[in-house]
Scaffold this motif. Structure first.
Motif, short mmCIF file in Angstrom:
data_model
loop_
_atom_site.label_atom_id
_atom_site.label_comp_id
_atom_site.label_asym_id
_atom_site.label_seq_id
_atom_site.Cartn_x
_atom_site.Cartn_y
_atom_site.Cartn_z
N ILE A 5 30.85 -5.93 -11.62
CA ILE A 5 29.91 -4.84 -11.35
C ILE A 5 28.71 -4.93 -12.30
N VAL A 8 26.34 -7.45 -10.68
CA VAL A 8 25.63 -6.92 -9.52
C VAL A 8 24.59 -5.88 -9.98
N ILE A 12 20.44 -5.69 -9.44
CA ILE A 12 19.74 -4.53 -8.88
C ILE A 12 18.65 -4.05 -9.85
N LEU A 69 19.30 15.65 -6.27
CA LEU A 69 20.36 15.26 -5.34
C LEU A 69 20.20 16.02 -4.03
N MET A 93 22.91 10.10 -5.84
CA MET A 93 22.38 9.23 -6.90
C MET A 93 21.90 10.05 -8.10
N CYS A 94 22.18 9.52 -9.28
CA CYS A 94 21.99 10.25 -10.53
C CYS A 94 20.65 9.97 -11.19
N VAL A 125 21.42 10.37 -19.22
CA VAL A 125 21.93 9.01 -19.41
C VAL A 125 21.26 8.03 -18.44
N CYS A 126 21.47 8.25 -17.16
CA CYS A 126 21.22 7.21 -16.16
C CYS A 126 19.75 6.83 -15.96
N THR A 155 20.51 6.35 -25.30
CA THR A 155 19.84 5.37 -24.43
C THR A 155 18.50 5.87 -23.92
N MET B 1 20.98 2.31 -2.52
CA MET B 1 21.80 1.29 -3.16
C MET B 1 22.10 0.17 -2.16
N SER B 2 22.15 -1.04 -2.67
CA SER B 2 22.42 -2.17 -1.78
C SER B 2 23.86 -2.14 -1.30
N ARG B 4 25.92 -4.40 -1.24
CA ARG B 4 26.73 -5.18 -2.17
C ARG B 4 27.22 -4.33 -3.33
N ILE B 5 26.32 -3.55 -3.94
CA ILE B 5 26.74 -2.76 -5.11
C ILE B 5 27.63 -1.61 -4.67
N VAL B 8 31.12 -3.15 -4.36
CA VAL B 8 31.77 -3.41 -5.66
C VAL B 8 32.15 -2.08 -6.31
N ARG B 9 31.24 -1.09 -6.21
CA ARG B 9 31.50 0.21 -6.82
C ARG B 9 32.73 0.85 -6.17
N ARG B 11 35.28 -0.65 -4.92
CA ARG B 11 36.49 -1.31 -5.40
C ARG B 11 36.87 -0.78 -6.78
N ILE B 12 35.85 -0.60 -7.64
CA ILE B 12 36.10 -0.08 -8.99
C ILE B 12 36.65 1.36 -8.91
N THR B 92 26.98 2.93 -23.19
CA THR B 92 25.89 3.33 -22.30
C THR B 92 26.43 4.02 -21.04
N MET B 93 27.74 4.25 -20.99
CA MET B 93 28.37 4.79 -19.78
C MET B 93 28.21 6.30 -19.69
N CYS B 94 27.94 6.76 -18.47
CA CYS B 94 27.54 8.14 -18.21
C CYS B 94 28.71 9.04 -17.84
N VAL B 125 26.25 14.77 -12.72
CA VAL B 125 26.34 13.96 -11.51
C VAL B 125 27.55 13.02 -11.57
N CYS B 126 27.51 12.10 -12.52
CA CYS B 126 28.39 10.93 -12.47
C CYS B 126 29.89 11.19 -12.62
#
Lengths: 231, 231
Positions: A5, A8, A12, A69, A93-94, A125-126, A155, B1-2, B4-5, B8-9, B11-12, B92-94, B125-126
């Motif tokens: 991820i 990918v 992006i 949103l 989307m954030c 954050v995002c 960040t 968002m594509s 592809r992402i 993958v997202r 799946r995660i 850096t994770m939200c 959001v996240c």
């Protein structure tokens, strides 16, 4: 995050960066100064921007796009200033991406604008990773969020050009420690410019507007010099 | 968002969901009630949680984990309650993910706990997409954020079990329209339970603590019935 991820996401982001670079060139060619306002939810972006548009409009041609949103609430509030406004609805989307802004402004003649303001989704954050082609990234903190946010959310402050501390009229009511907050801002991002305002009471707005006009004039002057040098 | 992402997202997220389901089974087997606190930055999660831990500790065995991009500030504040606390640094994770929580609590004997509190990263959001195996997802709004956040940030309220409106002591100072806010909460998520508190002044904390104790007892009772039925 899994390596997959990350990979990918980097592709992006790279695509977004390329698009934003192209937009920055278009903005420069049109002579429009672009401001990206970022903050957590409820820090007062819309209120500051509504007052900013009203104050600038007699002398400058301004427009705004705003991301949320859901709901068109912010676009309606901003439109009370008299400026043309477009709402971007991001769904789940954030953050805003360059392509969302590109689509939102597609109908506008950029050469007819002095300022284009972009109000991002409320998120500390995002939005940091997403270049929108802006000239200026303004990070808003509110005194009601406490003093330690610059340290806890590094960040976004790392990518900001100026930090504006808003809701100063509530500083006493919430026991806001201004010195600690300023120290935290400088610890997170040494040397970053700061302003203190209250979009509601009007405190500090004169300095904020002077700062914007100065940055706008600076860009115009450097563009004029470049074009003279090239002639 | 594509596409592809998105792929993958998904799946995660699926992997996170599976992990969270396993954690929920482990929490149930150990008899620990798990609360995930979510809100925007500065809505008062840490202050509410510190007071909650202090109030529950004489009668309940509590522990907490707290997520931030940087600093151990919140863990230090929470630890003043006397409860065991672990800080998760997300970089850096939200948002928090199930695996981060799993690793943070790996050294604790869950059977020795009544309550496990998880304070998420400040983000409206996240965190919505990330199940942490919790029994209860508590969404905190602060009156200082304004009345329209439930409408503008629908994803998190859609996954919350209860909405707590915090900083009620500042409602008058910020001109908070409680009726409008309550209408917006119900419009975004019809029928959702709500509480109004001030973690600072103590207003409404009695109802909040009673709610937690009630939910805890409910889970214990239903576990006891299941085990009786199975015997």
């Amino acid at each position: 995050m899994s390596p997959r991820i990350v990979q990918v996401r980097e592709r992006i982001l790279k695509h977004n960066d390329e698009l934003a670079r192209g937009m920055r060139r278009d903005f420069a060619a049109a002579g429009v100064f672009v401001v990206n306002l970022v903050s957590g939810p409820g820090a007062g972006k819309t209120e500051l921007l509504t007052r900013t548009l009203s104050a600038l409009l007699p002398d400058y041609r301004c427009a705004a796009v705003v991301g949320d949103l859901a709901t068109e609430n912010d676009a309606r509030r901003l439109a009370t200033s008299g400026a043309p406004v477009k709402q971007i609805l991001t769904g789940t989307m954030c953050h805003l991406e360059a392509d969302m802004v590109r689509q939102a402004i597609a109908g506008w003649d950029l050469a007819e604008l002095d300022f284009l303001f972009i109000e991002n989704v409320g998120n500390l954050v995002c939005p940091s990773s997403w270049d929108l082609g802006e000239d200026l990234r303004v990070l808003l903190f509110a005194v009601t969020e406490g003093e330690d946010k610059p340290l806890k959310y590094p960040t976004l402050i790392h990518t900001a050009d100026i930090v504006v501390v808003n809701k100063m009229d509530l500083a006493a009511a919430v026991g806001f420690d201004l010195e600690a907050a300023m120290n935290n801002i400088q610890a997170a991002r040494p040397g970053v410019e700061t302003l203190r305002v209250s979009a509601r009471s009007g405190m500090g707005l004169e300095q904020w507007l002077a700062y914007l006009k100065h940055r706008f004039a600076e860009k115009r002057d450097s563009a004029a010099q470049l074009s003279t040098a090239g002639a």
